[in-house]
Design a protein around this motif. Structure first.
Motif, PDB file in Angstrom:
ATOM      1  N   THR A  90       0.857  -1.194   0.000  1.00 56.66           N
ATOM      2  CA  THR A  90       0.000   0.000   0.000  1.00 56.66           C
ATOM      3  C   THR A  90       0.888   1.237   0.000  1.00 56.66           C
ATOM      4  N   ASP A  91       0.615   2.165  -0.919  1.00 59.47           N
ATOM      5  CA  ASP A  91       1.409   3.387  -0.996  1.00 59.47           C
ATOM      6  C   ASP A  91       0.480   4.578  -0.739  1.00 59.47           C
ATOM      7  N   ARG A  92       0.661   5.232   0.409  1.00 55.60           N
ATOM      8  CA  ARG A  92      -0.248   6.321   0.805  1.00 55.60           C
ATOM      9  C   ARG A  92       0.263   7.690   0.386  1.00 55.60           C
ATOM     10  N   ARG A  93       1.370   7.734  -0.371  1.00 57.18           N
ATOM     11  CA  ARG A  93       1.836   9.037  -0.881  1.00 57.18           C
ATOM     12  C   ARG A  93       0.911   9.483  -2.014  1.00 57.18           C
ATOM     13  N   PRO A  94       0.857  10.794  -2.329  1.00 60.23           N
ATOM     14  CA  PRO A  94       0.092  11.196  -3.515  1.00 60.23           C
ATOM     15  C   PRO A  94       0.704  10.526  -4.740  1.00 60.23           C
ATOM     16  N   GLU A 123       1.972  -5.779 -11.250  1.00 60.11           N
ATOM     17  CA  GLU A 123       2.718  -6.205 -12.454  1.00 60.11           C
ATOM     18  C   GLU A 123       2.840  -5.062 -13.452  1.00 60.11           C
ATOM     19  N   LEU A 124       1.810  -4.184 -13.483  1.00 62.43           N
ATOM     20  CA  LEU A 124       1.770  -3.118 -14.493  1.00 62.43           C
ATOM     21  C   LEU A 124       2.340  -1.792 -13.974  1.00 62.43           C
ATOM     22  N   GLY A 125       2.892  -1.804 -12.763  1.00 60.64           N
ATOM     23  CA  GLY A 125       3.490  -0.576 -12.215  1.00 60.64           C
ATOM     24  C   GLY A 125       2.466   0.443 -11.765  1.00 60.64           C
ATOM     25  N   VAL A 126       1.268  -0.023 -11.423  1.00 55.35           N
ATOM     26  CA  VAL A 126       0.211   0.891 -10.949  1.00 55.35           C
ATOM     27  C   VAL A 126       0.077   0.722  -9.436  1.00 55.35           C
ATOM     28  N   THR A 127       0.048   1.845  -8.700  1.00 54.17           N
ATOM     29  CA  THR A 127      -0.123   1.732  -7.244  1.00 54.17           C
ATOM     30  C   THR A 127      -1.614   1.747  -6.899  1.00 54.17           C
ATOM     31  N   VAL A 128      -1.929   1.057  -5.813  1.00 52.29           N
ATOM     32  CA  VAL A 128      -3.330   0.934  -5.371  1.00 52.29           C
ATOM     33  C   VAL A 128      -3.408   1.382  -3.915  1.00 52.29           C
ATOM     34  N   LEU A 129      -4.399   2.221  -3.626  1.00 53.45           N
ATOM     35  CA  LEU A 129      -4.664   2.593  -2.232  1.00 53.45           C
ATOM     36  C   LEU A 129      -6.148   2.389  -1.956  1.00 53.45           C
ATOM     37  N   PRO A 130      -6.483   1.468  -1.044  1.00 52.96           N
ATOM     38  CA  PRO A 130      -7.911   1.278  -0.713  1.00 52.96           C
ATOM     39  C   PRO A 130      -8.436   2.413   0.170  1.00 52.96           C
ATOM     40  N   SER A 139     -14.164  12.627   3.709  1.00 53.14           N
ATOM     41  CA  SER A 139     -13.939  13.567   4.839  1.00 53.14           C
ATOM     42  C   SER A 139     -14.962  13.320   5.930  1.00 53.14           C
ATOM     43  N   HIS A 140     -16.230  13.149   5.495  1.00 53.93           N
ATOM     44  CA  HIS A 140     -17.297  12.943   6.473  1.00 53.93           C
ATOM     45  C   HIS A 140     -17.045  11.656   7.275  1.00 53.93           C
ATOM     46  N   ALA A 141     -16.741  10.576   6.555  1.00 51.87           N
ATOM     47  CA  ALA A 141     -16.548   9.279   7.239  1.00 51.87           C
ATOM     48  C   ALA A 141     -15.382   9.353   8.220  1.00 51.87           C
ATOM     49  N   ASP A 142     -14.305  10.008   7.812  1.00 51.60           N
ATOM     50  CA  ASP A 142     -13.146  10.103   8.706  1.00 51.60           C
ATOM     51  C   ASP A 142     -13.465  10.932   9.939  1.00 51.60           C
ATOM     52  N   ARG A 143     -14.255  12.010   9.728  1.00 55.57           N
ATOM     53  CA  ARG A 143     -14.607  12.866  10.864  1.00 55.57           C
ATOM     54  C   ARG A 143     -15.460  12.077  11.866  1.00 55.57           C
ATOM     55  N   VAL A 144     -16.462  11.373  11.324  1.00 61.00           N
ATOM     56  CA  VAL A 144     -17.344  10.590  12.204  1.00 61.00           C
ATOM     57  C   VAL A 144     -16.513   9.557  12.969  1.00 61.00           C
ATOM     58  N   GLU A 145     -15.616   8.890  12.247  1.00 61.09           N
ATOM     59  CA  GLU A 145     -14.840   7.812  12.868  1.00 61.09           C
ATOM     60  C   GLU A 145     -13.907   8.339  13.961  1.00 61.09           C
ATOM     61  N   THR A 146     -13.236   9.464  13.680  1.00 62.54           N
ATOM     62  CA  THR A 146     -12.259   9.939  14.669  1.00 62.54           C
ATOM     63  C   THR A 146     -12.944  10.656  15.845  1.00 62.54           C
ATOM     64  N   THR A 193      -4.430  16.360  -1.212  1.00 61.99           N
ATOM     65  CA  THR A 193      -5.123  15.579  -2.234  1.00 61.99           C
ATOM     66  C   THR A 193      -6.611  15.943  -2.265  1.00 61.99           C
ATOM     67  N   THR A 194      -7.245  15.687  -3.419  1.00 62.95           N
ATOM     68  CA  THR A 194      -8.679  15.976  -3.528  1.00 62.95           C
ATOM     69  C   THR A 194      -9.461  15.057  -2.601  1.00 62.95           C
ATOM     70  N   VAL A 195      -9.141  13.767  -2.673  1.00 63.62           N
ATOM     71  CA  VAL A 195      -9.808  12.798  -1.791  1.00 63.62           C
ATOM     72  C   VAL A 195      -8.853  12.526  -0.623  1.00 63.62           C
ATOM     73  N   PRO A 196      -9.223  12.923   0.594  1.00 64.55           N
ATOM     74  CA  PRO A 196      -8.301  12.724   1.709  1.00 64.55           C
ATOM     75  C   PRO A 196      -8.106  11.244   2.023  1.00 64.55           C
ATOM     76  N   GLY A 197      -6.839  10.857   2.229  1.00 61.12           N
ATOM     77  CA  GLY A 197      -6.556   9.483   2.676  1.00 61.12           C
ATOM     78  C   GLY A 197      -7.073   9.322   4.087  1.00 61.12           C
ATOM     79  N   ARG A 198      -7.140   8.095   4.564  1.00 64.26           N
ATOM     80  CA  ARG A 198      -7.686   7.858   5.899  1.00 64.26           C
ATOM     81  C   ARG A 198      -6.891   8.624   6.960  1.00 64.26           C
ATOM     82  N   ASP A 199      -7.635   9.204   7.903  1.00 61.59           N
ATOM     83  CA  ASP A 199      -7.009   9.900   9.016  1.00 61.59           C
ATOM     84  C   ASP A 199      -6.603   8.847  10.050  1.00 61.59           C
ATOM     85  N   PHE A 200      -5.277   8.605  10.136  1.00 59.12           N
ATOM     86  CA  PHE A 200      -4.796   7.579  11.068  1.00 59.12           C
ATOM     87  C   PHE A 200      -4.516   8.149  12.471  1.00 59.12           C
TER      88      PHE A 200
END
Ligand SMILES: Cc1cc2nc3c(=O)[nH]c(=O)nc-3n(C[C@H](O)[C@H](O)[C@H](O)COP(=O)(O)O)c2cc1C
Length: 328
Positions: A123-127, A264-271, A168-175, A210-217
């Motif tokens: 998992t790569d969380r960098r932009p 395999e194709l050099g594409v990064t994935v972040l869930p 953003s909403h989900a992270d706010r509720v969760e934290t 980023t436009t879509v914020p990654g999870r607030d850890f």
């Protein structure tokens, strides 16, 4: 089964061990394998379920599905075709799958390549960089996902803005929820079982722009991130007609298939799963797929920023804690 159709417990145990590299929500690795002469059985481990964020076990089961697919990939790399039965014991809902070797069909280079990706995937969380994943690569990832019986929708620019608001909403509720915050803190840096959870080295040192914020850890990490903005990122939803454990298991298999193909194709994935955890944002995603199915996970796709070093691999539980080889 004849001996020629049996790989032996050592080969099955190796496949279970390779499955340990699978991605899982918060690196909980909520699985246990039982190896017998004829089969590999997968069980959910409820002690490592996110009871607050994932009370129904949706993400636990998606994670186990990813491990199941990794095991199948490992056996294919050894030349074994398999028959997989989902939820084989109606009396035991934690018995998620049984993998039975069906015959030795020989090793092919594609199966070997896929297996090599098991050790490379992470998992790569960098932009992501400004070079987008190519349409051909995204089409190949889609094929890998849909071949597992799961649907795939790439978000339009307007839908990406909806996703950003939902995340953003989900992270706010969760934290803001004390129970969920405590759980997140436990897996992100707390006194968690050794070999699990999310270490500092894979979490950005500062929140990427980023436009879509990654999870607030909750706690910043030490992973260096460049000034990139994720403009070239693409987002896809994995979804399907059902919202039951068998569907979540299939979604996990599809996630693994797509992620290994991406690697395999050099594409990064972040869930992105906080939007799945919260019923209201899950509903937003349902509308994004025109109510044609239930969303299982959102993934960001892109190419890695070459200017900064990527994250290291996260730790894993020792095989002895996740694999039991039956005597005899
Ligand atoms: C079902 C599922 C949900 C996940 N959700 C998130 C998420 O919301 N945010 C995130 O940064 N990583 C997410 N991940 C990635 C996991 O944290 C990651 O797989 C785990 O820490 C192991 O690290 P690795 O993928 O580098 O091996 C998710 C993974 C899975 C399988």
């Amino acid at each position: 089964m004849t001996d020629a159709a049996r790989p032996g417990t050592a080969v099955l145990a190796e496949a279970a061990s390779a499955a340990g590299y699978a991605p899982s929500v918060h690196n909980t690795q909520p699985w246990r394998w039982r190896v017998t002469a004829d089969a590999l059985d997968l069980y959910a481990v409820r002690d490592r379920q996110l009871r607050a964020a994932d009370p129904e076990g949706r993400l636990l089961t998606v994670s186990c599905g990813a491990a199941l697919h990794h095991a199948v990939v490992a056996l294919a790399a050894q030349g074994w075709s398999v028959a997989v039965t989902h939820l084989p014991d109606p009396a035991d809902p934690d018995h998620l799958a049984r993998v039975r070797p069906a015959g030795h069909i020989g090793v092919d280079p594609e199966a070997m390549r896929r297996f090599q990706s098991v050790r490379l995937r992470h998992t790569d969380r960098r932009p992501v960089s400004d070079t987008p994943a190519s349409p051909e690569a995204i089409a190949a990832i889609r094929r890998a996902v849909t071949a597992e019986g799961i649907r795939w929708h790439v978000l339009t620019p307007d839908q990406v803005l909806e996703l950003a608001a939902a995340a953003s909403h989900a992270d706010r509720v969760e934290t803001e929820d004390e129970e969920q915050r405590t759980e997140l803190t436990y897996w992100r840096g707390g006194d968690r079982p050794e070999g699990t959870g999310i270490p500092d080295e894979v979490v950005p040192a500062q929140a990427p722009q980023t436009t879509v914020p990654g999870r607030d850890f909750v706690r910043a990490g030490t992973l260096a991130v460049g000034p990139g903005h994720d403009r070239a990122a693409r987002y896809a939803i994995l979804y399907g007609p059902g919202d039951q454990p068998a569907d979540w298991l299939r979604a996990g298999m599809a996630l693994s298939a797509g992620w290994l193909s991406a690697t395999e194709l050099g594409v990064t994935v972040l869930p992105f799963s906080s939007v799945i955890e919260l019923p209201s944002t899950r509903q937003v995603l349902r509308a994004v797929v025109s109510n044609l199915g239930h969303p299982y996970l959102v993934v960001r796709l892109g190419t890695a920023d070459p200017a900064t070093a990527g994250p290291p691999h996260t730790p894993r539980l020792p095989a002895a804690q996740t694999i039991e080889v039956a005597a005899g």
